[in-house]
Design an enzyme around this catalytic site. Structure first.
Site, PDB file in Angstrom:
ATOM      1  N   ASP A   1       2.876  -4.967   8.062  1.00 52.55           N
ATOM      2  CA  ASP A   1       1.655  -4.189   7.887  1.00 52.55           C
ATOM      3  C   ASP A   1       0.483  -5.178   7.971  1.00 52.55           C
ATOM      4  O   ASP A   1       0.227  -5.937   7.031  1.00 52.55           O
ATOM      5  CB  ASP A   1       1.702  -3.482   6.525  1.00 52.55           C
ATOM      6  CG  ASP A   1       0.384  -2.771   6.200  1.00 52.55           C
ATOM      7  OD1 ASP A   1      -0.595  -2.947   6.952  1.00 52.55           O
ATOM      8  OD2 ASP A   1       0.346  -2.063   5.180  1.00 52.55           O
TER       9      ASP A   1
ATOM     10  N   CYS B   1      -4.701   2.520  -3.760  1.00 50.63           N
ATOM     11  CA  CYS B   1      -3.476   3.019  -3.113  1.00 50.63           C
ATOM     12  C   CYS B   1      -2.317   2.054  -3.292  1.00 50.63           C
ATOM     13  O   CYS B   1      -1.516   1.848  -2.352  1.00 50.63           O
ATOM     14  CB  CYS B   1      -3.689   3.292  -1.626  1.00 50.63           C
ATOM     15  SG  CYS B   1      -4.881   4.575  -1.327  1.00 50.63           S
TER      16      CYS B   1
ATOM     17  N   LYS C   1     -10.522  -0.889  10.466  1.00 49.29           N
ATOM     18  CA  LYS C   1     -10.655  -2.045   9.568  1.00 49.29           C
ATOM     19  C   LYS C   1     -11.045  -3.310  10.330  1.00 49.29           C
ATOM     20  O   LYS C   1     -11.280  -4.355   9.736  1.00 49.29           O
ATOM     21  CB  LYS C   1      -9.351  -2.272   8.799  1.00 49.29           C
ATOM     22  CG  LYS C   1      -9.077  -1.159   7.770  1.00 49.29           C
ATOM     23  CD  LYS C   1      -7.849  -1.462   6.945  1.00 49.29           C
ATOM     24  CE  LYS C   1      -7.297  -0.246   6.247  1.00 49.29           C
ATOM     25  NZ  LYS C   1      -8.019   0.120   5.024  1.00 49.29           N
TER      26      LYS C   1
ATOM     27  N   GLN D   1      -4.664  -5.473   6.703  1.00 49.23           N
ATOM     28  CA  GLN D   1      -5.655  -6.339   6.056  1.00 49.23           C
ATOM     29  C   GLN D   1      -5.656  -7.757   6.606  1.00 49.23           C
ATOM     30  O   GLN D   1      -6.432  -8.601   6.141  1.00 49.23           O
ATOM     31  CB  GLN D   1      -5.401  -6.397   4.535  1.00 49.23           C
ATOM     32  CG  GLN D   1      -5.572  -5.076   3.821  1.00 49.23           C
ATOM     33  CD  GLN D   1      -7.019  -4.596   3.775  1.00 49.23           C
ATOM     34  OE1 GLN D   1      -7.962  -5.345   4.016  1.00 49.23           O
ATOM     35  NE2 GLN D   1      -7.205  -3.325   3.462  1.00 49.23           N
TER      36      GLN D   1
ATOM     37  N   HIS E   1       0.868  -1.180   0.000  1.00 51.17           N
ATOM     38  CA  HIS E   1       0.000   0.000   0.000  1.00 51.17           C
ATOM     39  C   HIS E   1       0.910   1.237   0.000  1.00 51.17           C
ATOM     40  O   HIS E   1       2.023   1.185   0.533  1.00 51.17           O
ATOM     41  CB  HIS E   1      -0.834  -0.051   1.284  1.00 51.17           C
ATOM     42  CG  HIS E   1      -1.923   0.967   1.394  1.00 51.17           C
ATOM     43  ND1 HIS E   1      -1.683   2.255   1.808  1.00 51.17           N
ATOM     44  CD2 HIS E   1      -3.249   0.888   1.155  1.00 51.17           C
ATOM     45  CE1 HIS E   1      -2.825   2.915   1.829  1.00 51.17           C
ATOM     46  NE2 HIS E   1      -3.802   2.113   1.432  1.00 51.17           N
TER      47      HIS E   1
HETATM   48  N1  PMP Z   1      -1.854  -0.913   4.517  1.00 51.01           N
HETATM   49  C1  PMP Z   1      -2.797  -1.645   3.913  1.00 51.01           C
HETATM   50  C2  PMP Z   1      -2.439  -3.002   3.419  1.00 51.01           C
HETATM   51  C3  PMP Z   1      -4.074  -1.128   3.753  1.00 51.01           C
HETATM   52  O1  PMP Z   1      -5.004  -1.851   3.138  1.00 51.01           O
HETATM   53  C4  PMP Z   1      -4.369   0.166   4.246  1.00 51.01           C
HETATM   54  C5  PMP Z   1      -5.756   0.774   4.099  1.00 51.01           C
HETATM   55  N2  PMP Z   1      -6.324   0.622   2.834  1.00 51.01           N
HETATM   56  C6  PMP Z   1      -3.361   0.872   4.872  1.00 51.01           C
HETATM   57  C7  PMP Z   1      -2.121   0.315   4.998  1.00 51.01           C
HETATM   58  C8  PMP Z   1      -3.595   2.263   5.422  1.00 51.01           C
HETATM   59  O2  PMP Z   1      -4.463   2.216   6.510  1.00 51.01           O
HETATM   60  P1  PMP Z   1      -5.023   3.569   7.142  1.00 51.01           P
HETATM   61  O3  PMP Z   1      -5.582   4.361   6.024  1.00 51.01           O
HETATM   62  O4  PMP Z   1      -6.072   3.088   8.095  1.00 51.01           O
HETATM   63  O5  PMP Z   1      -3.891   4.235   7.825  1.00 51.01           O
END
Ligand code: PMP
Length: 404
Positions: free
Chosen positions: A198, A362, A224, A201, A121
């Site tokens: 990370d 993203c 999430k 997910q 991401h």
């Molecule tokens: N890492 C991953 C794998 C994600 O899916 C996301 C959210 N789409 C993020 C980081 C960022 O999370 P946040 O916007 O809650 O900071």
């Protein structure tokens, strides 16, 4: 799992969109909230609200107890050794920025390297790029095969004596790939390199045990995993967090301040400058308790079955292209249908009450690797059903017929 009963815990699932019952398949972006979570926010504002950690008065102490009890709930949820290892942040993004900034400051200099993967991401790419601009470090990228699995042989070749940290996603928010992070951490450790996971997910969908993984750092977002927005976690092994400098300066993170010299608070407060989101931490703890009461293994099994069903049904659609065919995969499915633009497909599904995400999610470097601009993404949560998947299939068929 009694899904109908679970669904009753989520008032929003009773909504209609354009006169159709809401089918919410955008759980990868954020999940809906059960009543216990929202009630806890409202109740705390109405009956406990006071700033934490600094008050002698009753409410402040009660708020502090709730806030610190939430830290203990998080500790247990990920099986950290100590609450000193649980730092509250605004979310995954802030957690990674905190780590990149402080770790970079303490341990990286020009010419040093960080290893990430091609399926990260943006929030696990850009903080390292900012650091690269500041410090002249470089970023090495683990490639993937055409199934969307990271190539471990290539990963091993990326290590050099300049490698200072590995930062990788456990479950891809686009492909659904579950990366073998335990093995990847072991490989990093064999090179004497720490590893950040990370878990944005993964944590809502599978058991995540930081000791079992031997993760040095692990990050996730509350929103999430059925918790409130604006609250997240950075887990770090105490031995690492102890060695890192503070991130932001302000109240709470100090021991003593004078204009000549300031000393910093102990862990984890050293990283928590300012008034924390103590209402959010209670909400997060309620969400984790909610998940634990259902059972994360039960949730994992249910979502696995739902995902397999959805994949089977999606493949019945002619011109269906699914991105990500990893052997080990989670409940995120990215796809395109024929020449229908992902944006059109998403917009028309919305008209049927079906919320999916469209775009690059993203993860533009991953889109470049796939040679596409975007996908439609359906991502499931614990309240989704096979009947809803059937509606998705019918919707796609209808839209496909329109375009043909
Ligand atoms: N890492 C991953 C794998 C994600 O899916 C996301 C959210 N789409 C993020 C980081 C960022 O999370 P946040 O916007 O809650 O900071």
């Amino acid at each position: 799992m009694d899904i109908q009963r679970i669904r009753e815990d989520f008032p929003i699932l009773n909504r209609t969109i354009y006169g159709k019952p809401l089918i919410y398949f955008d759980n990868g972006a954020t999940t809906q909230k059960p009543r216990v979570v929202v009630d806890s926010l409202v109740n705390e504002y109405y009956s406990v609200n006071a700033n934490v950690h600094r008050g002698v008065h009753y409410l402040s102490q009660q708020a502090t107890e709730l806030h610190e009890a939430s830290r203990e709930t998080v500790r247990q949820f990920i099986n950290a050794q100590s609450t000193n290892e649980i730092v509250f942040t605004r979310g995954t993004t802030e957690s990674i920025n905190l780590l990149a900034s402080t770790f970079g400051e303490a341990f990286m200099k020009e010419g040093d390297e960080v290893i990430v993967s091609v399926m990260e991401h943006h929030s696990n790419i850009v903080p390292w790029q900012l650091l690269a601009n500041r410090k002249g470090i470089s970023i090495k990228v683990i490639p993937m095969n055409d199934c969307g699995e990271l190539m471990l042989d290539e990963y091993k070749k990326l290590f050099s004596n300049r490698t200072k940290i590995v930062s990788i996603v456990q479950v891809s928010n686009v492909l659904g790939t579950v990366n073998p992070v335990k093995e990847m951490i072991r490989i990093a450790h064999a090179h004497g390199v720490p590893c950040l996971i990370d878990a944005a997910q993964s944590i809502p969908h599978m058991k995540v045990d930081v000791q079992e993984l031997d993760a040095d750092f692990l990050v996730f977002s509350g929103h999430k995993i059925y918790g409130p927005t604006g609250i997240g976690v950075l887990f770090g092994k105490e031995e690492w967090l102890d060695k890192l400098p503070p991130y932001q300066g302000g109240g709470e993170m100090i021991q003593h301040v004078s204009f000549e010299k300031t000393t910093f608070n102990e862990l984890p407060f050293k990283f928590e400058a300012g008034t924390p989101d103590y209402i959010g931490t209670t909400g997060l703890a309620k969400a984790l308790d909610y998940v634990s009461n259902i059972g994360i293994e039960q949730i994992a099994n249910y979502e696995q079955e739902l995902t397999e069903y959805a994949l089977k049904r999606l493949y019945e659609i002619p011109d269906m292209h699914i991105f990500g065919k990893a052997a080990d995969r989670g409940s995120v499915i990215s796809f395109q249908v024929g020449n229908i633009h992902h944006f059109d497909l998403g917009t028309l599904l919305d008209r049927l009450g079906i919320a999916v995400r469209t775009g690059h999610h993203c993860a533009q470097p991953l889109m470049q690797r796939l040679g596409i601009e975007g996908t439609v993404r359906a991502s499931f949560g614990l309240y989704n059903t096979k009947e809803e998947v059937d509606q998705l299939i019918m919707g796609i068929e209808r839209i496909r017929n329109m375009f043909n």
